[in-house]
Design an enzyme around this catalytic site. Structure first.
Site, short mmCIF file in Angstrom:
data_model
loop_
_atom_site.label_atom_id
_atom_site.label_comp_id
_atom_site.label_asym_id
_atom_site.label_seq_id
_atom_site.Cartn_x
_atom_site.Cartn_y
_atom_site.Cartn_z
N ASP A 193 -51.72 34.71 -16.90
CA ASP A 193 -51.06 33.53 -16.30
C ASP A 193 -52.11 32.45 -16.06
O ASP A 193 -52.17 31.84 -15.00
CB ASP A 193 -50.38 33.93 -14.98
CG ASP A 193 -49.46 32.82 -14.44
OD1 ASP A 193 -49.09 31.91 -15.20
OD2 ASP A 193 -49.13 32.86 -13.23
N ASP A 210 -55.53 34.75 -8.91
CA ASP A 210 -54.17 35.20 -9.20
C ASP A 210 -54.12 36.15 -10.40
O ASP A 210 -53.44 35.89 -11.39
CB ASP A 210 -53.30 33.95 -9.46
CG ASP A 210 -51.83 34.21 -9.16
OD1 ASP A 210 -51.51 35.33 -8.73
OD2 ASP A 210 -51.01 33.29 -9.35
N1 LIG Z 1 -59.32 33.20 -2.37
C1 LIG Z 1 -58.77 32.01 -2.17
N2 LIG Z 1 -59.45 31.02 -1.54
C2 LIG Z 1 -58.88 29.82 -1.34
N3 LIG Z 1 -57.62 29.50 -1.73
C3 LIG Z 1 -56.90 30.44 -2.37
C4 LIG Z 1 -57.42 31.74 -2.62
N4 LIG Z 1 -56.48 32.47 -3.25
C5 LIG Z 1 -55.41 31.67 -3.39
N5 LIG Z 1 -55.65 30.45 -2.86
C6 LIG Z 1 -54.69 29.32 -2.80
O1 LIG Z 1 -53.38 29.82 -2.72
C7 LIG Z 1 -52.61 29.40 -3.86
C8 LIG Z 1 -51.70 30.52 -4.33
O2 LIG Z 1 -52.49 31.65 -4.68
P1 LIG Z 1 -52.12 32.52 -5.93
O3 LIG Z 1 -52.11 31.68 -7.16
O4 LIG Z 1 -53.01 33.70 -5.92
O5 LIG Z 1 -50.65 32.98 -5.55
P2 LIG Z 1 -49.32 32.96 -6.43
O6 LIG Z 1 -49.11 34.34 -6.90
O7 LIG Z 1 -49.39 31.86 -7.44
O8 LIG Z 1 -48.21 32.67 -5.43
P3 LIG Z 1 -46.75 32.14 -5.84
O9 LIG Z 1 -46.53 32.47 -7.30
O10 LIG Z 1 -45.85 32.83 -4.94
O11 LIG Z 1 -46.86 30.66 -5.60
C9 LIG Z 1 -53.64 28.96 -4.89
O12 LIG Z 1 -53.15 27.96 -5.73
C10 LIG Z 1 -54.76 28.45 -4.03
O13 LIG Z 1 -54.51 27.12 -3.65
MG LIG Z 2 -50.88 31.20 -8.71
#
Ligand SMILES: Nc1ncnc2c1ncn2[C@@H]1O[C@H](COP(=O)(O)OP(=O)(O)OP(=O)(O)O)[C@@H](O)[C@H]1O
Ligand SMILES: [Mg+2]
Length: 266
Positions: A193, A210
């Site tokens: 992804d 992610d």
């Molecule tokens: N380790 C981290 N440090 C700082 N920000 C983070 C971190 N992990 C995630 N984020 C923030 O959180 C957001 C969502 O995280 P992530 O992409 O892992 O989740 P997701 O699975 O896409 O969630 P969903 O699909 O439900 O929106 C990221 O775009 C980022 O802005």
């Molecule tokens: Mg994401």
């Protein structure tokens, strides 16, 4: 311990303890509503001193919420909490099937989400071992993953590449292709992804996030996913003004090209 943190610690413990025994209507952390089991998990993580307080939400998504948590010693961690109710079980099953690390437990949705979060934790570790820039995972418990917070010392999270494009797109793309190569060849994973939404721009250094859906390379659909990742990334970078051939990038990542030859079209 810093008195502010210890006050925050006491507040969280009190808050979580109260939530545990309150009625179904009151299961909030900040403005978020979680089920009892999730609150219990957070409470246990707080009791084991992984987090002392959850403050600001970094992101509120369909399937997961990411919060800033304050660790015992005062440093910030990222706390990713998967929602059971709004998780896409079909997608999770599709991605988890064929991964030899997981036995599919299709009957229990909560178990599937737990496996999914566990997969993200293990994938992060594999990426880290392959020297990639990813958030360092701290602990996983049920549907909650705690990892390194990517951001500045004032607690501002790094923006995604979507929100903050690279100053030098060509250099950034080269680093990302190198990262995908490490992911494929050393971690033996395909992201699945990859796009500007799942790459943080940390002071012009890309940090890939992610990785829950990331697949082992010997999974039957890994090549299809790699090709999709490459297409998506190159499409995003075209908007930043850099072009490259997806075939050449694929060869570079999978190790079927001389590593020194430049594949970017200048
Ligand atoms: N380790 C981290 N440090 C700082 N920000 C983070 C971190 N992990 C995630 N984020 C923030 O959180 C957001 C969502 O995280 P992530 O992409 O892992 O989740 P997701 O699975 O896409 O969630 P969903 O699909 O439900 O929106 C990221 O775009 C980022 O802005
Ligand atoms: Mg994401």
């Amino acid at each position: 311990m810093d008195p502010k943190v210890s006050k925050a610690d006491a507040d969280l413990r009190k808050m979580l303890a109260e939530k545990r025994i309150k009625s179904v209507e009151d299961r909030r952390v900040g403005s978020e509503v979680f089920d009892q089991k999730t609150l219990k998990t957070l409470y246990k993580l707080a009791n084991s001193n992984y987090i002392n307080i959850l403050n600001g939400a970094i992101s509120t998504g369909k399937e997961a919420n990411v919060f800033k948590g304050i660790h015992e010693d005062g440093h910030i961690v990222a706390v990713k909490i998967y929602r059971i109710a709004t998780s896409d079980f079909k997608k999770m099953q599709y991605y988890i099937q064929g991964d030899p690390r997981f036995r599919v437990r299709t009957t229990n949705k909560r178990h599937l989400v737990d496996d999914w979060v566990n997969k993200e934790f293990r994938n992060l570790n594999r990426c880290l071992e392959a020297n990639m820039d990813v958030p360092k995972p701290v602990v996983v418990k049920n549907n909650v993953l705690i990892m390194e917070f990517i951001g500045d010392e004032d607690g501002n999270p790094a923006p995604t590449l979507k929100d903050h494009g690279p100053e030098d797109p060509e250099a950034m793309l080269e680093i990302l292709i190198e990262a995908m190569k490490k992911m494929y060849q050393d971690a033996q994973l395909v992201h699945g992804d990859l796009s500007v939404f799942n790459i943080l721009n940390h002071h012009e250094k890309p940090v890939i996030i992610d990785v829950s859906q990331s697949m082992v390379v010997d999974h039957p659909i890994s090549m299809e996913l790699l090709e999709r990742d490459i297409e998506n990334l190159l499409r995003d970078f075209k908007k930043f003004g850099v072009s490259a051939s997806s075939e050449d990038v694929k060869k570079e990542i999978t190790g079927k090209i001389e590593s020194n030859s430049s594949i970017l079209k200048r």
